[in-house]
Design an enzyme around this catalytic site. Structure first.
Site, PDB file in Angstrom:
ATOM      1  N   ASP A 112       0.773  -1.246   0.000  1.00 40.06           N
ATOM      2  CA  ASP A 112       0.000   0.000   0.000  1.00 40.06           C
ATOM      3  C   ASP A 112       0.801   1.292   0.000  1.00 40.06           C
ATOM      4  OD1 ASP A 112      -2.523   0.911  -0.381  1.00 40.06           O
ATOM      5  OD2 ASP A 112      -3.158   0.821   1.693  1.00 40.06           O
ATOM      6  N   HIS A 158       1.974   4.238   5.925  1.00 41.23           N
ATOM      7  CA  HIS A 158       1.768   4.878   4.619  1.00 41.23           C
ATOM      8  C   HIS A 158       0.584   5.845   4.600  1.00 41.23           C
ATOM      9  CE1 HIS A 158      -0.726   1.153   4.352  1.00 41.23           C
ATOM     10  NE2 HIS A 158      -1.586   2.001   3.830  1.00 41.23           N
TER      11      HIS A 158
END
Length: 923
Positions: free
Chosen positions: A23, A305
Site C-alpha cells: 500500500d 503509509h
C-alpha cells in the site's frame, strides 16, 4: 524497522525474511537496500505506475532482482515480486478480470457480513457438488491468464483486503469454499495444476525450488536486474499520487524533529547509562526506558503509509500528533536530565537527583498542533544563566546560536568567563504582520565538539567588568506603512533604493526592495554570479490528500511594495519579507539569512518560510516557492531517496505536470554541463519539480476541500501555521570533468552532505533553571572557578565522510532490574557517505576522509572502552556479515610494545554497517 524486528523476535520468536508492502504509494530503492542489509531475502510490492506494470508484464519481468545503481559488485541485490494489477483486493488478484475474480470473494455473498457486493453485478455463490466443476474451471482460467505475466510456473494469488478476516465466520467461509475448489483441481490430473493455501515464505520457497530444479536442467527462468525507483505512482490516466509528498507539512516537520530528537536521546541514554552504571548508580537513566521505547514506537507508527504521508483522517492525525508530541516532550526532558548528569561525569555526584534536575530544554511546545517556541532568558545584573549546547553529530560544529532574551543589554561569556562577541536584534512575530514581541534574539558564534557539550553563560551587560554588551543590529526598513514603529533601543533607517544586498565573506545576496524576493547570488571565491530569482506561487487544484491535480500552471502571488525588514550585524544578516498579495493578506512570509564566519553554516543561505494557508480564500490552493536560475540543466535534476542516495529526474512534456513532481525528503539539485551546481537542502519532506530549464520548485503546503476518491473520504483543510526551512548552496566543479553516462548517479559533494546533516541534526540547547543562577561579583570572581564545565566530547576524531547514523541501547526494557550488565547490548550504525570528489572543498574545512586501515572502532569513544564488538545486520538480528553482502571488517591484534585490539572500517562508499558492542568505563 529495527524496533519492530527486535519486537518480533523477543515476543513471538520470529525473524522476518520476506517483506510485504502493498500500500505505499510508490516504492524507493533505498528500502530494497535496507531490507537486504537487514537479512531479508525477498520483497513484494504493489503500487507502481500502471504503465510500468504493463511494460514489465509484456516481457514477463514483474519479478526481478532489484539492484542499487551505485553497487558495482551487486552485493545488495534482493529478489522482488511486483503484483500485476490495479489493486490488492480479491477482485484484482486472482486474474485480469475483476468481474470474475469478485465472484470468488465469498464474504460478499448476500446474507453475510460484508456490505460490499460485487459492482460488476455477479456476486459469489456457495461452492457445491453441483457447481464445483464450473466454479473451479472459471477460477483456474484466471490463474492461467495471470501466470502468463510471469516467467515461472509458480503463481502467487493473495486472498484478502483491508479490514478483512475480522471474524471466524469470514475466515471459515473463505476457507470452506476455496478448499472445495482446490480439492477438485488437485484431484484432476488433466488440469495440470496443484493449488494450496500458503504464506509468502511458502511462495518464495516454492519459486526458488522450481528455479533450482529447472537450473539443473538448464531451463531456469532468467530474472532481469532493475535499478532505480518507482516514483511517481499513477493508478489512472492523469491521476498521479504526488500530492501526498507535501500533504500536512506541519506533521511532516514534527516527524523529522522527533526523529532527530530520538537519535540524540538514544546517544545520551547510551552515554548516561554507561557512566551511571560504572558509578554504581542504577536508577538513571533506566527509569526512562519505557518512555524511550514508546518514542521509538510512536515514531515508527507515524511511518505508516497513511501517517507521514498526510493521508489519514482528521481524528487519526490528531492521535498521531498527540503521540509524537508526548514523546517529544519526554525526550527533551530526558536530554536535559542527561546533560545534568554527564556534565558532572567525573564527579562523585554523577546521576544524583540534584544533578539531573539542573537544566531544562531551551525549546518548548505546549500542544501537538502549534509551533515550538523558545524559552525567554531573563538577564539580570549580577547573575548568569548557564547555557549548555549538545552536538549529536560526529563533527565539530561552528555555528551561530540564537537565544531569546528579555533585554538588548545582554552579553555572553564562555566557560572560562571570557567575553564572547555577540549580536542582539528584535524578535518579530511570525505571521502576516511583523510586530515586535518585546523579546530580543541574542546570537553568538559557538564551537561545539563532536558528540559533546559546550557551555556558555548569559548575563546582563550592566556590569562591564565581565563582558562586552552584544552589538545592536542595524535595521533597514523598506515600504513601511504609517503604523510601523521602530523597536525601542534600536535605530531604524527607512530606505528607498531598488535593491538590497547582504554579504558575508563567502557570498553576496541581492534582493528586490519592492518584493523582498531574492534575485542574485555572487560568490566571493571566484567572482561568479548566479541568477537566482525567487518567487512564491499558487496552483489551483482539484486534487485531494493523495492526488495533485493542478488546473494549469502556478501563478505568482507577489505584488510590489510589501514590507521588507533588513537586520545586519556581526553574526547574521537577514532579509525578512511580508509580500503584498491579491488575497489581502499573505499566506507566506520569508526570512533569508547569511551567517558570519568560515563554518559550513556560513557557506549556505538559510531560507525560512512561515506558511499560513488558512481560511476559505485558499481553498483548493497549493503554494510553492520557485527558484529560477541560469543553470543549463536541460530539465534534468537530482533528488534524494530517503536521505540516503540521489537519483536522476527528467521532466517529460508527454506526461502531465503532476507526473513530473517527485518526493524530496532532504535534497534536490540542478547541474550545469560544466558542473556548476545549485542545491536545496530541506528540513522536512516536500515535493519537488523542475518544470523548465534551470527551474526548481518546492511545494510548501496545500489546502483541499475535495476528496480524491482514494479512500480518505474527506478533504485536507486542517492546516496549521508551519515553518519550512531550506539551505541553498551554489558550488563550482573545480575539475570540470563529469564522468560516467548521463544516467549515472550523481553524488552530493562532501560540503553538501555536511550542510544537510547540520540542518537536520541541529544543536540542542539547555538552560540552567532559575534556582541555578550564579552570583558574579568582581571581588568573588576567583570563587566561581569551580562552576566551569567547558568543552566535553565523547567520541574520537571522525573522518568527515563517515556518518554516525545511530548509537543506542538495543533493548532498554530488558536491562530494567538486571542484576548483571548484559553483553553486546549496544548498537552502532555507521555510513560511509558517497560523495563527488570533483567538488573537493572538503566540506568547507580541512578534514580527513576514510582510508583503509585508518579508523579503528575500538578507539571510537573517549572515556569509555569498547570491550567486545561484532558485525551484525542493520536490524541487529544476524551476525554473518559476508552472507549479507558486506566486506568482512578486519579483526586483528597489533603489537607495538602492547597488544591492541583493532576493528578496521572497510566500508565502501554508500554502505551502512551495523555493530553490536559492549563498553567499560575508563577508570
Amino acid at each position: 524497522m529495527m524496533e519492530g524486528n527486535l519486537w518480533l523476535l523477543d515476543t513471538v520468536g520470529v525473524v522476518p525474511k520476506n517483506a510485504w508492502a502493498i500500500d505505499p504509494f510508490g516504492h524507493s530503492a533505498t528500502m530494497a537496500y535496507l531490507l537486504q542489509r537487514m537479512g531479508f531475502k525477498n520483497m513484494l510490492i504493489q503500487r507502481t505506475h500502471y504503465e510500468v506494470k504493463k511494460a514489465l508484464a509484456l516481457e514477463q519481468n514483474l519479478e526481478f532482482i532489484w539492484r542499487q545503481s551505485w553497487d558495482s559488485e551487486n552485493s545488495s541485490d534482493i529478489f522482488c515480486h511486483m503484483m500485476p494489477f490495479y489493486s490488492y483486493d480479491v477482485p484484482h488478484t486472482c486474474g485480469p478480470e475483476p468481474a470474475v475474480c469478485c465472484q470468488f470473494d465469498y464474504w460478499r455473498m448476500p446474507g453475510h457480513g460484508s456490505f460490499s457486493r460485487c459492482p460488476w453485478g455477479f456476486n459469489p455463490v456457495e461452492t457445491t457438488a453441483d457447481n464445483v466443476r464450473e466454479r473451479a474451471t472459471k477460477l483456474l482460467d484466471q490463474y492461467r491468464k495471470k501466470s502468463t505475466l510471469y516467467k515461472s510456473n509458480t503463481l502467487l494469488v493473495p486472498l484478502g483486503d483491508d479490514f478483512r478476516y475480522g471474524s471466524l465466520e469470514e475466515a471459515e467461509l473463505q476457507f470452506r469454499n476455496y478448499q472445495a475448489l482446490f480439492d477438485y483441481i488437485n484431484s484432476r490430473s488433466e488440469l495440470k495444476s496443484q493449488i494450496q493455501f500458503g504464506t509468502l515464505e511458502d511462495y518464495f520457497s516454492a519459486l526458488r525450488d522450481e528455479v533450482e530444479h529447472d537450473h539443473n536442467r538448464h531451463e531456469a527462468p532468467r530474472f532481469p536486474s532493475l535499478s532505480g525507483d518507482f516514483f511517481t505512482y499513477a493508478d489512472r490516466v492523469q491521476h498521479y499520487w504526488s500530492g501526498y509528498y507535501v500533504s500536512r507539512p506541519f506533521y511532516k516537520a514534527i516527524d523529522r524533529v522527533l526523529e532527530e530528537s530520538l537519535r540524540a536521546a538514544d546517544i545520551l541514554f547510551f552515554l548516561s547509562h554507561s557512566y551511571c552504571q560504572a558509578n554504581d548508580y542504577q536508577s538513571f537513566p533506566l527509569s526512562f526506558s519505557k518512555q524511550l521505547v514508546a518514542a521509538r514506537r510512536n515514531l515508527a507508527l507515524f511511518q505508516h503509509h497513511d501517517g507521514v504521508t498526510g493521508t489519514a483522517r482528521d481524528h487519526v492525525v490528531v492521535d498521531y500528533g498527540t503521540r509524537m508530541h508526548k514523546s517529544l516532550s519526554e525526550l527533551q526532558s530526558f536530554m536535559a536530565a542527561s546533560v545534568g548528569a554527564l556534565s558532572n561525569r567525573n564527579s562523585t555526584g554523577i546521576c544524583d537527583a540534584d544533578q539531573i534536575s539542573l537544566f531544562e530544554p531551551e525549546q518548548t511546545r505546549s500542544r501537538h498542533d502549534i509551533l515550538a517556541s523558545k524559552k525567554l532568558v531573563e538577564a539580570v545584573n549580577g547573575k548568569a544563566i548557564k547555557v549548555v549546547l549538545f552536538n549529536s553529530l560526529e563533527e565539530n560544529l561552528e555555528q551561530v546560536i540564537t537565544i531569546l532574551v528579555n533585554t538588548p543589554a545582554t552579553c555572553v561569556l564562555d566557560s572560562d568567563w571570557a567575553s564572547v562577541s555577540s549580536q542582539v536584534s528584535p524578535d518579530w512575530t511570525q505571521g502576516t504582520n511583523y510586530l515586535v514581541t518585546g523579546m530580543h534574539r541574542l546570537q553568538w558564534q559557538a564551537s561545539i565538539p563532536p558528540m559533546g557539550f559546550q557551555t556558555y553563560f548569559i548575563t546582563s551587560s550592566e556590569n562591564k567588568t565581565f563582558c562586552n554588551q552584544a552589538v545592536l543590529a542595524n535595521l533597514k526598513i523598506f515600504n513601511a506603512g504609517k503604523d510601523f514603529i521602530c523597536p525601542p533601543s534600536y535605530v531604524c533607517s527607512f530606505e528607498t533604493q531598488k535593491t538590497i544586498r547582504i554579504s558575508n565573506k563567502h557570498q553576496t545576496l541581492t534582493f528586490s526592495s519592492r518584493s523582498g524576493m531574492l534575485q542574485d547570488l555572487k560568490s566571493h571565491k571566484d567572482g561568479s554570479h548566479t541568477n537566482l530569482v525567487e518567487d512564491l506561487c499558487l496552483y489551483s487544484s482539484e486534487g485531494g490528500a493523495y492526488l495533485f491535480l493542478p488546473q494549469g500552471q502556478a501563478t505568482s502571488i507577489i505584488d510590489s511594495d510589501g514590507l521588507v525588514l533588513v537586520t545586519e550585524g556581526p553574526m547574521m544578516h537577514e532579509v525578512s519579507s511580508i509580500p503584498n498579495t491579491p488575497y489581502g493578506h499573505t499566506p507566506v512570509t520569508r526570512r533569508a539569512r547569511l551567517f558570519a564566519g568560515d563554518s559550513v553554516q556560513s557557506l549556505s543561505v538559510e531560507m525560512e518560510y512561515h506558511v499560513e494557508l488558512l481560511g476559505n480564500a485558499f481553498n483548493n490552493k497549493e503554494i510553492i516557492t520557485r527558484f529560477k536560475t541560469d543553470i543549463n540543466s536541460e530539465k534534468v535534476f537530482y533528488s534524494d531517496l530517503n536521505g540516503f542516495q540521489t537519483i536522476r529526474r527528467e521532466t517529460y512534456d508527454k506526461i502531465p505536470l503532476q507526473g513530473n513532481y517527485y518526493p524530496m525528503p532532504l535534497l534536490a539539485f540542478l547541474q550545469d554541463p560544466d558542473g556548476r551546481r545549485f542545491s536545496v537542502h530541506s528540513r522536512q519532506a516536500v515535493g519537488v519539480a523542475s518544470l523548465k530549464n534551470g527551474y526548481l520548485e518546492m511545494m510548501l503546503d496545500r489546502r483541499l476541500t475535495r476528496d480524491d476518491g482514494r479512500g480518505l473520504e474527506q478533504g485536507v483543510v486542517d492546516n496549521h501555521p508551519t515553518n519550512v526551512v531550506f539551505h541553498l548552496l551554489i558550488e563550482s566543479n573545480i575539475t570540470y570533468l563529469l564522468t560516467g553516462s548521463s544516467s549515472a548517479p550523481r553524488l552530493p559533494s562532501l560540503l553538501s552532505h555536511r550542510v544537510g546533516a547540520q540542518l537536520n541534526y541541529p544543536v540542542h540547547a539547555f538552560l540552567g533553571k532559575p534556582e541555578q543562577l550564579f552570583h558574579m561579583k568582581a571581588e568573588t570572581k576567583n570563587l566561581i572557578a569551580n562552576l566551569k564545565v567547558g568543552s566535553v566530547s565523547f567520541i574520537s576524531s571522525f573522518p568527515c565522510d563517515l556518518h554516525l547514523v545511530s548509537l543506542k541501547i538495543l533493548r532498554p526494557l530488558s536491562i530494567l532490574g538486571a542484576v548483571t550488565p548484559k553483553k553486546l547490548q549496544f548498537g552502532l550504525l555507521l555510513q560511509r557517505r558517497g560523495w563527488d570528489p570533483s567538488y573537493c572543498r572538503k566540506g568547507g574545512t580541512n578534514c580527513k576522509t576514510v582510508a583503509n586501515g585508518s579508523f579503528n572502532l575500538f578507539d571510537l569513544l573517549t572515556g569509555l572502552t569498547i570491550s567486545e564488538i561484532r558485525n551484525t545486520s542493520l536490524n541487529f538480528l544476524h551476525e554473518d556479515a559476508l552472507a549479507l553482502g558486506y566486506i568482512e571488517q578486519l579483526h586483528r591484534k597489533q603489537t607495538a610494545g602492547i597488544s591492541k585490539r583493532k576493528v578496521v572500517i572497510n566500508l565502501k562508499p554508500m554502505e551502512i554497517q551495523a555493530f553490536k558492542f559492549a563498553v567499560e568505563l575508563v577508570r
